[in-house]
Structure formats: structure tokens, C-alpha cells
Motif scaffolding. Structure first.
Motif, mmCIF file in Angstrom:
data_model
loop_
_atom_site.group_PDB
_atom_site.id
_atom_site.type_symbol
_atom_site.label_atom_id
_atom_site.label_comp_id
_atom_site.label_asym_id
_atom_site.label_seq_id
_atom_site.Cartn_x
_atom_site.Cartn_y
_atom_site.Cartn_z
ATOM 1 N N GLY A 1 42.592 -3.222 -30.076
ATOM 2 C CA GLY A 1 41.176 -3.454 -29.820
ATOM 3 C C GLY A 1 40.891 -4.559 -28.830
ATOM 4 N N THR A 2 41.289 -5.776 -29.167
ATOM 5 C CA THR A 2 40.909 -6.919 -28.350
ATOM 6 C C THR A 2 41.616 -6.944 -27.003
ATOM 7 O OG1 THR A 2 40.451 -8.218 -30.330
ATOM 8 C CG2 THR A 2 40.770 -9.435 -28.282
ATOM 9 N N GLU A 3 42.935 -6.792 -27.006
ATOM 10 C CA GLU A 3 43.676 -6.879 -25.743
ATOM 11 C C GLU A 3 43.230 -5.837 -24.718
ATOM 12 O OE1 GLU A 3 45.926 -8.694 -23.937
ATOM 13 O OE2 GLU A 3 45.348 -10.257 -25.344
ATOM 14 N N PRO A 4 43.083 -4.558 -25.090
ATOM 15 C CA PRO A 4 42.606 -3.584 -24.107
ATOM 16 C C PRO A 4 41.224 -3.941 -23.549
ATOM 17 C CG PRO A 4 43.592 -2.451 -25.963
ATOM 18 C CD PRO A 4 43.505 -3.906 -26.343
ATOM 19 N N TRP A 5 40.358 -4.492 -24.421
ATOM 20 C CA TRP A 5 39.015 -4.858 -23.956
ATOM 21 C C TRP A 5 39.072 -6.031 -22.984
ATOM 22 C CZ3 TRP A 5 35.872 -9.247 -25.338
ATOM 23 C CH2 TRP A 5 34.569 -9.167 -24.861
ATOM 24 N N LEU A 6 39.868 -7.054 -23.298
ATOM 25 C CA LEU A 6 40.005 -8.191 -22.386
ATOM 26 C C LEU A 6 40.597 -7.748 -21.049
ATOM 27 C CD1 LEU A 6 41.334 -10.954 -24.821
ATOM 28 C CD2 LEU A 6 38.997 -10.693 -23.949
ATOM 29 N N LYS A 7 41.543 -6.827 -21.099
ATOM 30 C CA LYS A 7 42.132 -6.313 -19.855
ATOM 31 C C LYS A 7 41.119 -5.503 -19.054
ATOM 32 C CE LYS A 7 46.883 -6.300 -21.580
ATOM 33 N NZ LYS A 7 48.008 -5.471 -22.087
ATOM 34 N N ARG A 8 40.208 -4.810 -19.757
ATOM 35 C CA ARG A 8 39.155 -4.085 -19.043
ATOM 36 C C ARG A 8 38.244 -5.053 -18.292
ATOM 37 N NH1 ARG A 8 39.344 -0.623 -23.649
ATOM 38 N NH2 ARG A 8 37.563 -1.618 -24.686
ATOM 39 N N ILE A 9 37.972 -6.210 -18.892
ATOM 40 C CA ILE A 9 37.174 -7.226 -18.205
ATOM 41 C C ILE A 9 37.899 -7.695 -16.947
ATOM 42 C CG2 ILE A 9 36.336 -9.608 -18.328
ATOM 43 C CD1 ILE A 9 35.606 -9.133 -21.232
ATOM 44 N N GLU A 10 39.175 -8.021 -17.080
ATOM 45 C CA GLU A 10 39.935 -8.499 -15.922
ATOM 46 C C GLU A 10 40.007 -7.432 -14.831
ATOM 47 O OE1 GLU A 10 42.915 -11.683 -18.122
ATOM 48 O OE2 GLU A 10 43.471 -9.561 -18.097
ATOM 49 N N LYS A 11 40.188 -6.175 -15.238
ATOM 50 C CA LYS A 11 40.258 -5.090 -14.260
ATOM 51 C C LYS A 11 38.905 -4.870 -13.586
ATOM 52 C CE LYS A 11 41.552 -0.230 -13.723
ATOM 53 N NZ LYS A 11 42.034 1.009 -14.425
ATOM 54 N N ALA A 12 37.830 -4.942 -14.359
ATOM 55 C CA ALA A 12 36.487 -4.730 -13.801
ATOM 56 C C ALA A 12 36.146 -5.768 -12.743
ATOM 57 C CB ALA A 12 35.441 -4.745 -14.914
ATOM 58 N N THR A 13 36.717 -6.964 -12.881
ATOM 59 C CA THR A 13 36.452 -8.041 -11.917
ATOM 60 C C THR A 13 37.466 -8.049 -10.776
ATOM 61 O OG1 THR A 13 37.776 -9.670 -13.128
ATOM 62 C CG2 THR A 13 35.441 -9.469 -13.735
ATOM 63 N N ASP A 14 38.303 -7.005 -10.687
ATOM 64 C CA ASP A 14 39.340 -6.922 -9.650
ATOM 65 C C ASP A 14 40.267 -8.125 -9.670
ATOM 66 O OD1 ASP A 14 38.501 -4.432 -8.599
ATOM 67 O OD2 ASP A 14 36.950 -5.414 -7.405
#
Length: 352
Positions: free
Chosen positions: A49-62
Motif C-alpha cells: 500500500g504505502t510504498e507503491p503510493w509513495l513511488k507514484r508520487i515520485e514518478k508523477a513529479t518526474d
């Protein structure tokens, strides 16, 4: 030194300085955000749950945002997370709102006993919609920037000394529950509520300072509570809700494009996705870990499904009466408790 050699030295110096400045500028472009979480890094909820979501934030910000993770209360205790965000001790944190009585009182509608939520995903999405509609709920979070709400499926009950099969079995039991309506419902049924951080429950049950705990399903695996509990009563008593929020000054310091990118994986849909990944997908990993524990010689939890007739007794004693007291308490403070509860019940019927 001749002119050719001097020119070469100057060129090399300029080249090296440009490289150093370029590296410095590249480093400046990466924004560091500290993230605090009381859950361990290897728990299913963190990994799924948490790790994939945090990685989505990092990916969304390039890659312009780098989130520094501090799990297992390594930066701040879970019970201190809300104040940690407000004071800037942490930039972002996972918050169990039930740790802080009276801080988000209208949001506590989600925790009223025996509400028929389908799952945590539905409850988290409903809370986001309630916040969008009611300025009074928005005010509860005025000191932070909320990224997602998430909620558990209805919690059940574990105990260490005796099974709970009737309301009378609850009398005098010291049970870890969260503040607000969860405390009220257990008081109404004769138990002694104890407010305690979830990471502290294992030791408290082991030492006998509490007799049990209301638990979301996942906590059995997250904190290995099957090792210290003997009995597990399946009864949909209440729901717990959480936020992941940011320090407001930190959020306001972010460039608009970064704010937009982070927001793209948060909000209503982000809340529902996070709740599903973190809370609602837990049955299989919990069952597997408990089975592995028994294979190693550990004690098997004795499970009991509360019959519908007994559940109706609980609802009559501590369902509607707690709803009515909560509404009256909110209205006495000038807050729209009646309308918020009515909207919650409507959304339970219409939200997927």
C-alpha cells in the motif's frame, strides 16, 4: 607561462566550475520530503500500500521529489505524528486520527458503531466527499494539507484471557480502542476502553495490562498480534480512519507544477486506491502468516462469529444510542452532526 598553456588552464578551470555548478543545480532541483510512519517497513500494508503510493508520487513529479522514509516510528511516534506535521518535525506523516480526541470530531462520523460500510475503500472515499462538502470538516484540517484519507473495513475484537461471545463477556475487559465513538461504544457495553498506540498493543497484551483490542484485520500481521491473542471474535463494531498529510508550510513552498503532480495521485481516487491496497487486500496475507505461525508451533487463534441475534443486542445497546449522543454533542457545539450523519448514510448506499 605561454599564452596557449594559460588558455588551457583557464578552459579547464571553467569546465570544472561549470560541472560543479551543474551538479549543484541538479541537486537543488530534487526536493526532499521526510515521511514518518508507525508501521514497519516489511509489513504487507507498507509493501503493498504505502510504498507503491509513495513511488507514484515520485514518478508523477518526474523524480523532482525524493521522499525519505522513516518507518517503525524511527522519526516520530505514531501518537505524535499530527503535532509533528503541524510543527514541521516531519514534512509528511501517516496519521491515525483516533489518537487525538476532539481534533477531527465531525470526521469521527466514520467511526460510529455498526455503520454498514462495504470496505475501507468506500469509507475513505466517503470521508473525502464529506470534507469537500462541509467547511466545518475542512476546518478540522486547516493546519495541515491532507493528501489522502483511508479507512479500515469494520474492525473486530481479539482477547487474551477469555473469548467474547456475548455482550456480558465484555464487562470489565480492558480493551485498546481509539478515541471518540469507538470509546463510547465499548463503554456502553461495559468494557474499559484504553487509548494506546497500536505499536504498543503487543507488549500490553503480553504483560496483561490490557485484555484485548479492537483491531483492523491487517494489524494481526503488521504487529504480530496473533502471537499474544488467544481469541478472535468476528463482529463489525466500528471503523478506523487515517490521513496522510503534509506540513502546510512545506506544501506551500512546493512549486505549482510539483503540487499538481502530487495531487494527481491523491484526492478522492487516491484515497480509495490507497485504502484498497493498504487495508482491503489483507485477508490472504494475514491467513498465510497465521498458518505459518501455527506450523512453527504457535498457538492457533480461536475464532468466533457473533450470531446475528447477539449482534442485534449490541446494536440496540450501543449502536443507535451512540449515534444519537454523537449527533447531540456535535449540534451542541454548533456543528452539523445530524446532516453529516445523514449524508454518510446516503453515501453508503450510493458509493461503490
Amino acid at each position: 607561462m605561454n599564452m596557449k598553456r594559460l588558455s588551457l588552464v583557464v578552459f579547464i578551470g571553467i569546465f570544472l566550475m561549470a560541472g560543479i555548478c551543474g551538479d549543484a543545480l541538479a541537486q537543488q532541483k530534487v526536493i526532499k520530503i521526510t515521511y514518518s510512519d508507525h508501521n514497519p517497513p516489511n509489513a504487507w500494508c507498507t509493501v503493498n500500500g504505502t510504498e507503491p503510493w509513495l513511488k507514484r508520487i515520485e514518478k508523477a513529479t518526474d523524480g523532482k521529489v525524493k521522499i525519505e522514509r522513516y518507518y517503525a516510528e524511527s522519526l516520530a511516534k505514531g501518537t505524535d505524528a499530527w503535532m509533528g506535521i503541524k510543527t514541521g518535525v516531519v514534512d509528511m506523516a501517516w496519521c491515525a486520527q483516533g489518537y487525538w480526541a476532539g481534533v477531527t470530531p465531525l470526521s469521527d462520523v466514520i467511526t460510529l458503531p455498526f455503520l454498514p460500510f462495504k470496505n475501507g475503500r468506500q469509507a475513505g472515499g466517503i470521508l473525502w466527499k464529506l470534507r469537500e462538502k462541509y467547511p466545518e470538516i475542512q476546518k478540522e484540517y486547516a493546519d495541515v494539507h491532507v493528501l489522502v484519507f483511508h479507512a479500515t473495513p469494520p474492525i473486530s475484537l481479539i482477547t487474551s484471557k477469555k473469548p467474547v461471545k456475548t455482550m456480558e463477556d465484555l464487562k470489565g475487559l480492558k480493551l485498546r480502542v481509539l478515541a471518540g465513538p469507538p470509546t463510547d461504544v465499548f463503554k456502553a457495553m461495559g468494557a474499559v476502553p484504553v487509548l494506546l498506540g497500536m505499536p504498543d498493543v503487543y507488549l500490553a497484551m503480553q504483560k496483561g495490562t490490557i485484555d484485548g483490542s479492537g483491531i483492523p484485520l491487517g494489524t494481526l500481521e503488521i504487529f504480530n498480534l496473533y502471537e499474544v491473542a488467544k481469541y478472535w471474535t468476528h463482529v463489525p463494531i466500528t471503523t478506523s480512519y487515517f490521513t496522510v498529510s503534509m506540513n502546510k508550510a512545506k506544501w506551500n513552498s512546493l512549486p505549482p507544477d510539483i503540487q499538481k503532480a502530487i495531487t494527481s495521485v491523491c484526492g478522492y481516487e487516491g484515497s480509495r486506491t490507497y485504502a484498497w491496497d493498504f487495508h482491503d487486500s489483507y485477508d490472504q496475507p494475514v491467513r498465510k502468516e497465521m498458518a505459518d505461525w501455527v506450523k512453527k508451533g504457535g498457538q492457533k487463534l480461536e475464532e468466533y462469529d457473533l450470531p446475528k441475534a447477539e449482534l442485534n443486542r449490541w446494536i440496540e445497546a450501543a449502536g443507535r444510542p451512540v449515534w444519537d449522543r454523537w449527533v447531540a454533542g456535535m449540534e451542541a457545539k454548533g456543528l452539523p452532526g445530524k446532516a453529516v450523519l445523514a449524508d454518510t448514510l446516503k453515501l453508503i448506499e450510493t458509493e461503490p
